[in-house]
Each structure stands twice: as structure tokens, then as C-alpha cells.
Design a protein around this motif. Structure first.
Motif, PDB file in Angstrom:
ATOM      1  N   CYS A 154      31.690  36.781  63.520  1.00 56.81           N
ATOM      2  CA  CYS A 154      31.657  37.781  64.661  1.00 56.81           C
ATOM      3  C   CYS A 154      33.016  38.266  64.785  1.00 56.81           C
ATOM      4  CB  CYS A 154      31.316  36.672  65.948  1.00 56.81           C
ATOM      5  SG  CYS A 154      29.512  36.561  66.157  1.00 56.81           S
ATOM      6  N   MET A 155      34.251  37.546  64.707  1.00 56.73           N
ATOM      7  CA  MET A 155      35.242  37.971  65.084  1.00 56.73           C
ATOM      8  C   MET A 155      35.705  38.875  63.882  1.00 56.73           C
ATOM      9  SD  MET A 155      36.880  36.715  67.671  1.00 56.73           S
ATOM     10  CE  MET A 155      36.382  35.481  68.953  1.00 56.73           C
ATOM     11  N   THR A 156      35.463  39.117  62.660  1.00 55.51           N
ATOM     12  CA  THR A 156      35.525  39.788  61.696  1.00 55.51           C
ATOM     13  C   THR A 156      34.843  40.898  61.841  1.00 55.51           C
ATOM     14  OG1 THR A 156      35.790  37.936  60.039  1.00 55.51           O
ATOM     15  CG2 THR A 156      35.887  40.137  59.004  1.00 55.51           C
ATOM     16  N   ALA A 157      33.750  40.748  62.172  1.00 60.18           N
ATOM     17  CA  ALA A 157      32.543  42.346  62.339  1.00 60.18           C
ATOM     18  C   ALA A 157      33.449  42.938  63.505  1.00 60.18           C
ATOM     19  CB  ALA A 157      31.206  41.689  62.623  1.00 60.18           C
ATOM     20  N   SER A 158      33.911  42.261  64.493  1.00 53.41           N
ATOM     21  CA  SER A 158      34.399  42.995  65.838  1.00 53.41           C
ATOM     22  C   SER A 158      35.495  44.045  65.563  1.00 53.41           C
ATOM     23  CB  SER A 158      34.839  41.947  66.922  1.00 53.41           C
ATOM     24  OG  SER A 158      36.125  41.468  66.820  1.00 53.41           O
ATOM     25  N   PHE A 159      36.238  43.885  64.264  1.00 52.73           N
ATOM     26  CA  PHE A 159      37.213  44.887  64.148  1.00 52.73           C
ATOM     27  C   PHE A 159      36.747  46.101  63.658  1.00 52.73           C
ATOM     28  CE2 PHE A 159      39.741  41.176  63.726  1.00 52.73           C
ATOM     29  CZ  PHE A 159      41.030  41.281  64.314  1.00 52.73           C
ATOM     30  N   PHE A 160      35.181  46.082  63.077  1.00 53.36           N
ATOM     31  CA  PHE A 160      34.851  47.328  62.552  1.00 53.36           C
ATOM     32  C   PHE A 160      33.863  48.023  63.488  1.00 53.36           C
ATOM     33  CE2 PHE A 160      36.144  44.256  59.330  1.00 53.36           C
ATOM     34  CZ  PHE A 160      37.260  45.236  58.465  1.00 53.36           C
ATOM     35  N   VAL A 161      33.620  47.420  64.551  1.00 54.16           N
ATOM     36  CA  VAL A 161      32.587  48.102  65.551  1.00 54.16           C
ATOM     37  C   VAL A 161      33.224  49.369  66.200  1.00 54.16           C
ATOM     38  CG1 VAL A 161      31.196  46.119  65.665  1.00 54.16           C
ATOM     39  CG2 VAL A 161      32.934  46.458  67.403  1.00 54.16           C
ATOM     40  N   SER A 188      36.149  47.048  74.985  1.00 54.23           N
ATOM     41  CA  SER A 188      35.151  46.120  76.003  1.00 54.23           C
ATOM     42  C   SER A 188      33.711  46.570  75.561  1.00 54.23           C
ATOM     43  CB  SER A 188      35.451  46.680  77.444  1.00 54.23           C
ATOM     44  OG  SER A 188      36.922  46.509  77.889  1.00 54.23           O
ATOM     45  N   GLY A 189      33.605  47.298  74.692  1.00 49.79           N
ATOM     46  CA  GLY A 189      32.398  47.545  74.031  1.00 49.79           C
ATOM     47  C   GLY A 189      31.638  46.420  73.103  1.00 49.79           C
ATOM     48  N   PRO A 190      31.007  46.951  72.029  1.00 48.56           N
ATOM     49  CA  PRO A 190      30.586  45.892  71.401  1.00 48.56           C
ATOM     50  C   PRO A 190      31.623  44.837  70.988  1.00 48.56           C
ATOM     51  CG  PRO A 190      30.102  48.060  70.159  1.00 48.56           C
ATOM     52  CD  PRO A 190      31.098  48.144  71.483  1.00 48.56           C
ATOM     53  N   GLY A 191      32.769  45.214  70.615  1.00 47.61           N
ATOM     54  CA  GLY A 191      33.990  44.190  70.253  1.00 47.61           C
ATOM     55  C   GLY A 191      33.860  43.123  71.291  1.00 47.61           C
ATOM     56  N   GLN A 192      33.851  43.294  72.486  1.00 44.54           N
ATOM     57  CA  GLN A 192      34.035  41.956  73.482  1.00 44.54           C
ATOM     58  C   GLN A 192      32.710  41.256  73.345  1.00 44.54           C
ATOM     59  OE1 GLN A 192      36.496  41.920  75.430  1.00 44.54           O
ATOM     60  NE2 GLN A 192      35.836  39.735  76.339  1.00 44.54           N
ATOM     61  N   THR A 193      31.559  41.803  73.185  1.00 48.84           N
ATOM     62  CA  THR A 193      30.253  41.146  72.956  1.00 48.84           C
ATOM     63  C   THR A 193      30.645  40.070  71.918  1.00 48.84           C
ATOM     64  OG1 THR A 193      29.208  42.928  73.935  1.00 48.84           O
ATOM     65  CG2 THR A 193      27.917  41.082  73.001  1.00 48.84           C
ATOM     66  N   LEU A 194      30.972  40.618  70.705  1.00 45.77           N
ATOM     67  CA  LEU A 194      31.048  39.774  69.760  1.00 45.77           C
ATOM     68  C   LEU A 194      32.250  38.719  69.817  1.00 45.77           C
ATOM     69  CD1 LEU A 194      30.961  42.454  66.887  1.00 45.77           C
ATOM     70  CD2 LEU A 194      29.465  40.604  66.999  1.00 45.77           C
ATOM     71  N   TRP A 195      33.149  39.069  70.621  1.00 42.02           N
ATOM     72  CA  TRP A 195      34.304  38.138  70.928  1.00 42.02           C
ATOM     73  C   TRP A 195      33.564  37.009  71.436  1.00 42.02           C
ATOM     74  CZ3 TRP A 195      36.478  35.620  75.069  1.00 42.02           C
ATOM     75  CH2 TRP A 195      37.679  35.218  74.760  1.00 42.02           C
ATOM     76  N   LEU A 196      32.698  37.170  72.644  1.00 46.63           N
ATOM     77  CA  LEU A 196      31.989  36.179  73.312  1.00 46.63           C
ATOM     78  C   LEU A 196      31.163  35.306  72.563  1.00 46.63           C
ATOM     79  CD1 LEU A 196      31.623  38.100  76.746  1.00 46.63           C
ATOM     80  CD2 LEU A 196      32.833  36.082  76.669  1.00 46.63           C
ATOM     81  N   LEU A 197      30.445  35.934  71.693  1.00 41.00           N
ATOM     82  CA  LEU A 197      29.456  35.245  70.798  1.00 41.00           C
ATOM     83  C   LEU A 197      30.388  34.187  69.972  1.00 41.00           C
ATOM     84  CD1 LEU A 197      26.749  37.717  69.799  1.00 41.00           C
ATOM     85  CD2 LEU A 197      26.578  35.775  70.919  1.00 41.00           C
TER      86      LEU A 197
END
Lengths: 276, 587, 142
Positions: free
Chosen positions: B146-153, B178-187
């Protein structure tokens, strides 16, 4: 011991501090973490609810106390059956244990079924958490009026609707189109449509003070509890095919402890959500 | 150099996993606590370098605002001409903190050292639930993903700070991150929570139920006490963060309104729930380090730990108080002032058990025959840096002082003194100390000392300066505060800090080279190269599957160094009272 | 920890329980208690106009039910001293957590003005804050 000793190593001796199985200790520790999990959720509900300026009554949000009480009764029954399953397993009568466990599984499934029915009733009356499909407004204001206009426009565009109801909707739309119309009066008139059978699926916006927060907390608490119930059912399904003799009494005890905990959570949720 | 003093040179080295299993079961999906510990160790090491690189990017921007970054700038920010954008800067700050806290310090202390050391130090063959232990590691991977992917969304990774305060973190349009990056962060945080919870329950069960005969609770090494209390903290505090994260997820994805005042919710609710976990998390990040340092200092001072029972009591007191002080992160949030005073009083009380620990370490060192190995040097750095970090902590515990220094670099300096100066130096110390047990080889002492010296100097150059500019009001989390006239005077200090930070970053390459080089070329270590007392040193190096080739029994506490009862200057826990240490240690 | 039991084998510790009759008795008790809390919504409940008392009563009933489940179904009545170590800390922490949310979140709509004139100022404050509806359709404590 639960650990796996390899062929080369010798069997080590230990000095346990508490006279119970490792699995049972672990399960009690896990229940402590679950207590904290639900403490955060229930605590949130309590402070948000009692600090709110307004909170809907059960009738506002179509909450049925008898159904809640029935679900409580079902969970209590399932607690009895699973403890009887444990007693049967300890007495080494695996068939009886299996039967009791199966009854518990059925009762749990019944609980979830009733929960699903309750959710369906809420959704039917437009009580979603989803802001995109929002039909609940906390107050009858201009934002509500514009939401009502949009809903009425799509209703009146539907030519298949009942003629009398359609006429009433068109009349209300005309009133709503008046920029000076009182939103509270509009809300009262719109609420009357919920009594009309022909308008059952119109989903007109409704005014429920505190309604959005109510849906948020209700669906969160019951939803996460239902997830725990579902997880329990999954474990039952995995345990059922095993031979439930004395050797598996420990496993059954662990499963039972978890299930009783789920029951206890509901024991608190029932009065907090349905009766307060 | 104190190595290889043990009288029996080289009990035959046993392969760490000599049981007959395929490669996958042995090294990837292993249920052996040692392999899982090393998996944690190397995973977190990779994240340590990622988080460090983000920190260097932050420092680059602070020293030379909006200038093109060398080499990587063109690759990352071609659109802005190699510059960091303000949005990217907040993302850097957020992800540096998130990675360092959730993916480095907590998993390397509790996951790596906890997994490796707990069964060995208490005399068990493995954890109580080896398979569950494996899952606790593999639940880290969804979080990593999740954290790795969040860099690329779209919008990039989360940029609402590692504290993820609403409404910035809840409203999708509040910031690019605050878009998908934040969601991935929370996951990612939810998965980390599950992984840590599984691990901590396993540790608790293991320590309570699987100690060797004679290993009473008051004969446990301090490392185990630190990990034990840490596991309790995780078990009680993490579920609250999980619940809070679930609520933030539903706020973002389903449209509930727990943290939005327009929906009848309350942003402060998140802050309370978040800090209810994240303050105990501060102790999760320091208590195992304190335990490891206690063991290391006692071993290399060749003296019993000064005041073992007060040390245990202090750890318990710190943990207990740590649960009721989370509000000191929220003095400026508009919190009820009566609560602020309560939290202030409880926070200042923590100075008491912390001081007990510091003075007991000093008492242990007093009059000892100190061996300045790499491990000892790093442990001494821990003590001294923890004193500075602890003292600056008392400043911000006082509500009135906190109003002045809140959100300045004083806070940043303080937390790095505790987290880098404290926990990370303890991780270095632990690595140098237990490397022989982990891999059966010694790390290079010379390069260990070079690494220590450079890290220590550059560390203080970087972070002590932060206290100075913090007192001057220099704000944190601002991409180019020197653009304001009143902060322009801090520009030279910022350049100095960045040069030190770059030096510190590149010094870690020495550590990596030493670590991996020693894996291959390091001198072979026997069972007990440091002549230490605790049980793990009686097992082969590296220990085989099942750990012990004899039944470990504890006859005494772990700190009987220079005991008058025996001729050797150490007296292992498992040595029967009438035997000489040589036979017991080499077995 | 509570007891330092040096016996190596702890595989079979079956806790004594009260038997099936005991479970049925507890079950009947739980059903009666559920009925009692359900009764508070009915017409015959004499304290309908006192929500504070009714709620306290319902929470007491819920605690009694939880205690019954804990003691008999989860067999805590028959367990040794460890039961306190494993259950009480979590309960204490849970209460601390919930209580600490009250001043900031529970009282979030109370301002200094409300405390000065608690009787009649609440509604105006909420209107000012634009939080909730001013109409009297659903009083907050119903």
C-alpha cells in the motif's frame, strides 16, 4: 505444547506462569485487544450521540426494538448452544458437539439474516451513509429545498407513475420552485408522501435532525459487529468437519470464548442503539 | 577488542535451519522465529534507506529552497525543472515520518529483535505460535505494498502529516495527497496494526508460558522486560488506532462523518484516538531499546546492572503513565484546558522513572571495566542522547512553554533525539552485539567504530541545531520558511544541518557495507564471543532450528558479571552453582 | 504473574463447570434481563419521563447480562487468579478512553456562553454554529 519441535532438537521443558493452555491464554489476550477496539467504537458513539444537538428517535429512522430484542435472544441462544457443544466435546460425544455447533452456526446465520433485513429497511427509507446518494438532511434549509426540487423533477419526468400521485408531486414541485418557499413547510409536505403507497420508491429527501450522524454510527457499530459474527461463522464452518472429541475440546473452548465475546458486545449495543 | 576470549574455539557451526525443508519453507515462508526476525530486520533495513532518502530530500529543500536537486531531481520532477514542489515537500515530510515510525523503528525493535531474541533469551525452542508468527510478518507486506503504491497514484502519497489530521486527511480535495494516496496510507496502517497485534499477542503468550525452568519473571533480561511491556502496550493501544483508521476510511470512502464537524462529527475525536495509540507508540519505540541497552551496558562494563528491580519497575511505570499522557500532543488543538493540565502533570511524572533508568545506567558504568566495542559505544550514545531528548521533552510537557515551541523545529529536534539518538543508536548497538548470534560471524570492529563516530558527530550537528532554530520560532512542515524575513537569518544554520544530514546519510552506507561484508568475510564467532550471561549465548551461533541442544535452566539473574563466586568475570544464567563457566558456556 | 507453576505439562486443564442445568438457569436469567430492558420502551414502564434513570437501568441490566455470560458461559467463575490480570486492565483502559473523549467530543457543542446561561441559550448557540436543526422535532435527549 503448541509449538513444533524439530527432529534434531530435544523436547524442552518450560515454566508456565498461568495454568491454562497457550491457546486459551492467547485468546484471552486477543479478547483484551477486542475490548479496546470496541471501546474506541462504542466510546465514539456515546460521545458523538450525547454531544449532538439533535438525535433521531427510533421511529424517525425506522428502528424496530422488537427486532433488536429478537436478535439479542438469538445470540443468547447461540451462546447456550456453543457452551453445550463444549460440554459434549468434553464428554467425548463428538456427534452431539457437532449438532450443537451446527445449531450455533444456524443461529448466527439467522442473526446476520435479520441484520440484513434491518439494513434493507433502512436503505429502503433512504437512510444511507453515502453522501453522493444522500437523501437525509439535518435541517430544512435552502440546500434541502434544492435537493427536493431535483428529486421531484426526476419523479415527475417518469410518465409511468400513478396519475394522482404525479399530480401531487407536480404541485409540490411548483411550490418548491418558488424561491420564497419555506423549506420547513416543503419538508412537511414531502414527508406526507412517505405515507402514500404509490410514492414508496420515490426517495424524496427527508429531514432528520442528526440523521447523518445516526446513520454513520449505526452502520459502523452494527457493521463491524456483524463482521465479527461473520468471522465467527467462518470459524464454525472450518471446525465442523473435524472430529469434536475430547482432543478438540480446547479448540472448541477457544471458539466459544470468541463467540461469547461477540455476544457480550451485542448485549451492550442493543440498549445503546435501540433503546436509548 | 574483546572477542574470542571463550576457551572453546568453535563448537561445530550448525546450519541455522538444518531441518529438512525446501528453500521456500526455510527462508521465505518459515515459521522459525529466527528467520522471521531476520526477515523483519532486512525488510526494515530497506525501508530505513527509503525513509532516509526522503529525509535527505527534505533537508535539501530546507537548505537550498527550490534549487534543482542533483542527479535525482531531473528524474523525479522533470515538470518543475528538477525542483521540489510545495505539495511534494509535504508528502516527503509525511512519508518520511510514516516510514520511519511504522516501517522501521517499531518493526525493527519489536519485529526483528523481538522475534530473534525472545525465545533465545528465555530458553524456548520457538514462539508459542510459530505459524501465527509467520503471518505477523506476512501481514506487513500488504502494508508495504500500500505505501509503495501510494507514491505512484494520482496526487501522490499521503501529505496530511504522519498524524493524518482531519479534515485535511478526510476531504478528498484538501490536498493533492488527500486522494487515493491517503486511502492507501490508511489501509497500510490497518495492515500494520494487524501484523503488530498478532506479533504482540504471540510475544506475550511466549514470555508468560514458555520460560525455561528457573527463569522467573525477575530473572528475565531487561531486553525481554522491554519487549514484554512493549507487547502489552501494542495489544492495548493498537486496536484503538485500527478503529480510528477504520472510521477515517469510512469517512473517506462511504461518506460517514465522524471527523467532520459539518456532519455533526468532531476533528478532535481523531486526534484523541490517534494519540491514544501514538503516544504509547513512543514507548513502543523506546522501551525495547532501553532493555537492549541495559543488557549491552552491563555486559561491556563487566558489572551487574545497577538496580535491576527499580529498572523493571521504571519500565512498568513508564508504560503505565504512557497510557494517560497522550493529550500532551494536543495542547494547541483547542483541547479542554482542564485536561491539558492533567496531561501536563502526568507527562512530567514520566521524568521520574526515566531518570531512574538513566541513573541506573550511569550506576552500572560507574567503576566498571568498560570495553569500548562498537556495541558499547552505540549504547553509550543511546544513554547520552536519551538524556538530551528526555530533558527537552520536559520543556514541551509544560503547557505554557509548549505554546511557544509548538510546531517549531524544537519539536523536530526533540523527537529525533529520542527516535534517532535513542532508538536507532540502540538498533546499531543491538546489531553489533547480536550479529554473531544471528549469523555466526563477527562484524568488523574498525568500521563499526568509524560508523559510530561519524554518525554521532553528524547526528548532533543535524539535530542539536534544530533546538536553536526552533527556539527562534522556525516552523516545521513549511517548505521554505527562510523566505519569511524573520527566518532568513537561519539560512546558514539550515545549510549546516543539511550538510551534516547528508554526511549522516552517507555514513550509513558504511554500516550497510559492514553488515553485508561481515556476512561473507566476517570472522567466525563461537557461542559466546562477548562472554555474556544470558541464555542466547549458550546456544550455537547461529542457533539451529529448535535453538538449544540441551535443556536450558536458569539458576540466577542475567547480570552476574565479575561475581566473587566464580573465577571468570561472568557467570552464565544456566551454569549450575558448582561448575566453572567454561563447561557451561561451551557445553 | 499470578502463580509460578513449575509443572511442565499444562496440556489438560479442564475447568470444572456447573453442568447443563446451570447453563439453562443462566439462559433463563439472560432472557428475563433482556425482557426487562425491552420493557422500558413499553407503555407500562413507570419511569418513561426520566430518561436518565431508564438509561442507567438499561446499562445496569446490560452489565449484569455481560457478567452472567463472563462468569458462567466463559467459565470465569471457576478460573484461577489469572482471570483478573487478563480482564480488568482492558476494562479499565476502555473506561479511561471513553471518559477522556467526553470533555472534547461529548461537550463539543457547549461553549462558554452555554455554561454561563445553561437554561435557554443552547439553541441559539447551535444555530450560530450552523450545526443542527433549530426545530423541535427531535429533542436531543429522546
Amino acid at each position: 505444547m503448541d509449538s513444533t519441535a524439530s527432529a534434531e532438537s530435544i523436547q524442552l521443558r518450560y515454566q508456565p506462569a498461568v495454568p491454562i493452555r497457550n491457546g486459551k491464554l492467547m485468546l484471552w489476550l486477543f479478547l483484551s485487544t477486542e475490548v479496546m477496539f470496541f471501546a474506541a467504537l462504542i466510546g465514539t458513539y456515546i460521545v458523538l450521540r450525547f454531544g449532538a444537538a439533535a438525535w433521531p428517535t427510533p421511529t424517525d429512522v425506522h428502528l424496530s426494538e422488537p427486532i433488536g430484542a429478537l436478535n439479542t435472544f438469538i445470540l443468547i441462544c447461540s451462546s447456550v448452544t456453543i457452551v453445550l457443544a463444549l460440554e459434549s466435546a468434553r464428554a467425548d460425544s463428538g456427534g452431539r458437539a457437532k449438532a450443537y455447533l451446527f445449531v450455533t452456526l444456524l443461529l448466527g446465520a439467522a442473526f446476520l439474516g435479520i441484520k440484513a433485513y434491518e439494513y434493507q429497511v433502512k436503505f429502503h427509507h433512504g437512510l444511507h451513509v453515502d453522501r453522493a446518494r444522500r437523501t437525509i438532511y439535518d435541517q430544512a434549509d435552502l440546500e434541502y429545498a434544492s435537493g427536493l426540487r431535483a428529486a421531484l423533477r426526476s419523479v415527475t419526468a417518469d410518465t409511468n407513475a400513478d396519475a394522482a400521485a404525479l399530480a401531487a408531486a407536480t404541485a409540490l414541485l411548483e411550490q418548491a420552485n418558488n424561491p420564497d418557499a419555506d423549506p420547513s413547510a416543503l419538508a412537511l409536505q414531502a414527508a406526507e408522501f412517505s405515507e402514500v403507497p404509490e410514492a414508496a420508491d420515490w426517495r424524496l429527501p427527508i429531514v432528520i435532525p442528526g440523521g447523518h450522524m445516526w446513520t454513520s454510527t449505526y452502520f459502523l457499530l452494527t457493521g463491524l459487529h456483524a463482521l465479527h459474527v461473520a468471522a465467527g461463522l467462518l470459524v464454525f464452518v472450518c471446525v465442523l468437519p473435524l472430529r469434536l472429541g475430547t482432543a478438540r475440546a480446547g479448540l472448541l473452548e477457544n471458539v466459544g470464548l470468541y463467540w461469547h465475546f461477540v455476544d457480550i458486545v451485542w448485549i451492550f449495543l442493543f440498549p445503546l442503539l435501540y433503546l436509548f | 577488542m574483546t572477542v574470542a576470549a571463550s576457551p572453546s574455539p568453535g563448537a561445530p557451526l550448525v546450519d541455522a535451519n538444518s531441518h529438512h525443508r525446501g528453500f521456500l519453507r526455510r527462508y521465505i515462508f518459515s515459521t522459525d522465529h529466527k528467520v522471521i526476525g531476520l526477515q523483519f530486520y532486512f525488510s526494515t533495513l530497506i525501508w530505513f534507506f527509503v525513509g532516509g532518502a526522503l529525509a535527505l530530500a527534505v533537508r535539501w529543500q530546507l537548505a537550498w529552497p527550490w534549487s534543482e536537486m542533483p542527479i535525482v531531481g531531473r528524474m523525479l520532477f522533470a515538470a518543475e525543472g528538477g525542483q521540489i514542489s510545495p505539495e511534494f515537500y509535504t508528502m516527503l515530510v509525511t512519508m518520511h515520518a510514516t516510514i520511519m515510525i511504522f516501517f522501521v523503528i517499531i518493526p525493527i525493535l519489536a519485529g526483528a529483535f523481538g522475534n530473534f531474541l525472545i525465545p533465545l533469551m528465555i530458553g524456548a525452542e520457538d514462539m508459542a505460535f510459530p505459524t501465527l508468527n509467520m503471518f505477523s510478518y506476512w501481514f506487513m507486506w500488504p502494508a508495504f505494498a500500500c505505501m509503495t503504491a501510494s507514491f505512484f497514484v494520482a496526487g501522490g502519497a499521503a501529505s496530511a502529516g504522519w498524524t493524518s489530521y482531519p479534515p485535511l486527511s478526510v476531504l478528498h480535495d484538501a490536498a493533492p495527497g488527500s486522494g487515493p494516496g491517503q486511502t492507501l496510507w490508511l489501509l497500510g496502517v490497518v495492515f500494520i496494526g494487524i501484523a503488530s497485534m498478532l506479533g504482540s499477542l504471540n510475544y506475550l503468550t511466549t514470555i508468560i508460558q514458555m520460560r525455561a525452568p528457573g527463569m522467573t519473571m525477575l530473572r528475565l533480561p531487561m531486553t525481554i522486560w522491554g519487549l514484554f511491556i512493549t507487547a502489552i502496550l501494542q495489544a492495548f493501544a493498537l486496536p484503538v488506532l485500527t478503529a480510528a483508521s477504520v472510521m477515517q476510511l469510512t469517512d473517506r470512502l462511504l461518506g460517514t462523518g465522524f471527523y467532520l464537524s459539518e456532519a455533526g462529527g468532531q476533528p478532535l475525536l481523531w486526534q484523541h484516538l490517534f494519540w491514544f495509540y501514538s503516544h504509547p507508540a513512543v514507548y513502543i519505540m523506546i522501551l525495547p531499546a532501553m532493555g537492549m541497552v541495559s543488557d549491552i551496558i552491563s555486559c561491556y562494563a563487566r558489572k551487574p546492572l545497577f538496580g535491576y528491580r527499580p529498572m523493571v519497575a521504571a519500565i512498568i511505570a513508564i508504560a503505565g503513565l504512557g497510557f494517560i499522557v497522550w493529550g500532551h500532543h494536543m495542547f494547541m488543538s483547542g483541547m479542554n484546558p482542564a485536561m491539558g493540565t492533567t496531561f501536563m502533570a502526568a507527562t512530567i511524572l514520566i521524568a521520574l522513572p526515566s531518570a531512574v533508568k538513566v541513573f541506573n545506567w550511569l550506576g552500572t558504568l560507574w567503576g566498571g571495566r568498560i570495553e569500548f566495542t562498537s556495541a558499547m559505544l552505540n549504547a553509550l550514545a543511546f544513554v547520552s542522547m536519551f538524556i538530551i531528548g528526555g530533558l527537552s521533552g520536559i520543556f514541551m510537557a509544560a503547557t505554557t512553554v509548549d505554546i511557544v515551541i509548538h510546531d517549531t523545529y524544537f519539536i523536530v529536534g526533540h523527537l529525533h533525539y529520542v527516535l534517532f539518538g535513542g532508538s536507532t543508536f540502540a538498533v546499531f548497538a543491538g546489531t553489533y552485539h547480536w550479529f554473531p548470534k544471528m549469523f555466526g560471524r563477527q562484524m568488523n570492529e574498525f568500521w563499526g567504530k568509524v560508523h559510530f563516530l561519524l554518525t554521532f558527530l553528524f547526528f548532533n550537528g543535524t539535530f542539536f541545531t534544530m533546538h536553536i532554530i526552533g527556539m527562534g520560532g522556525y516552523p516545521r512542515r513549511v517548505a521554505a520558511a527562510t523566505a519569511y524575513a524573520e527566518f532568513a537569518r537561519f539560512e546558514p544554520l539550515n545549510v549546516f544541518m543539511t550538510i551534516c544530514a547528508l554526511g549522516m546519510g552517507f555514513t550509513q552506507l558504511i554500516f550497510a557495507a559492514n553488515l553485508f561484508g561481515s556476512l561473507i568475510w566476517g570472522r567466525r564467532a563461537d557461542r559466546n564471543p562477548w562472554r555474556a550471561n544470558t541464555l542466547e549465548w549458550t546456544a550455537p551461533s547461529p542457533p539451529p532450528h529448535g535453538n538449544f541442544d540441551f535443556q536450558p535452566v536458569a539458576y540466577r539473574g542475567p547480570y552476574e558479571y565479575s561475581s566473587p563466586e566464580v573465577t571468570a568475570d561472568f557467570y552464565p544464567q544456566n551454569q549450575p552453582p558448582d561448575a566453572e563457566p567454561a563447561t557451561a558456556a561451551a557445553h | 504473574m499470578a502463580t509460578e507453576d513449575s509443572s511442565g505439562d499444562n496440556a489438560q486443564h479442564v475447568t470444572a463447570t456447573g453442568g447443563v442445568g446451570n447453563y439453562i438457569a443462566v439462559f433463563v436469567g439472560l432472557c428475563l434481563l433482556t425482557g426487562m430492558s425491552f420493557l422500558t420502551t413499553s407503555e407500562w414502564w413507570p419511569w418513561r419521563d426520566q430518561p436518565g434513570f431508564t438509561r442507567t437501568f438499561m446499562m445496569a441490566v446490560a452489565c449484569a447480562k455481560a457478567l452472567l455470560v463472563l462468569l458462567f458461559f466463559m467459565h470465569l467463575k471457576h478460573e484461577a487468579g489469572w482471570k483478573y490480570i487478563l480482564t480488568l486492565p482492558a476494562c479499565v483502559m476502555a473506561i479511561i478512553l471513553a471518559a477522556s473523549l467526553v470533555p472534547d467530543v461529548g461537550f463539543r457543542l457547549r461553549s462558554a456562553a452555554d455554561r454561563a446561561e445553561p437554561a435557554n441559550n443552547t439553541r441559539e448557540t447551535t444555530i450560530e454554529r450552523g450545526q443542527e436543526n433549530a426545530s423541535d422535532q427531535a429533542p436531543s435527549d429522546n
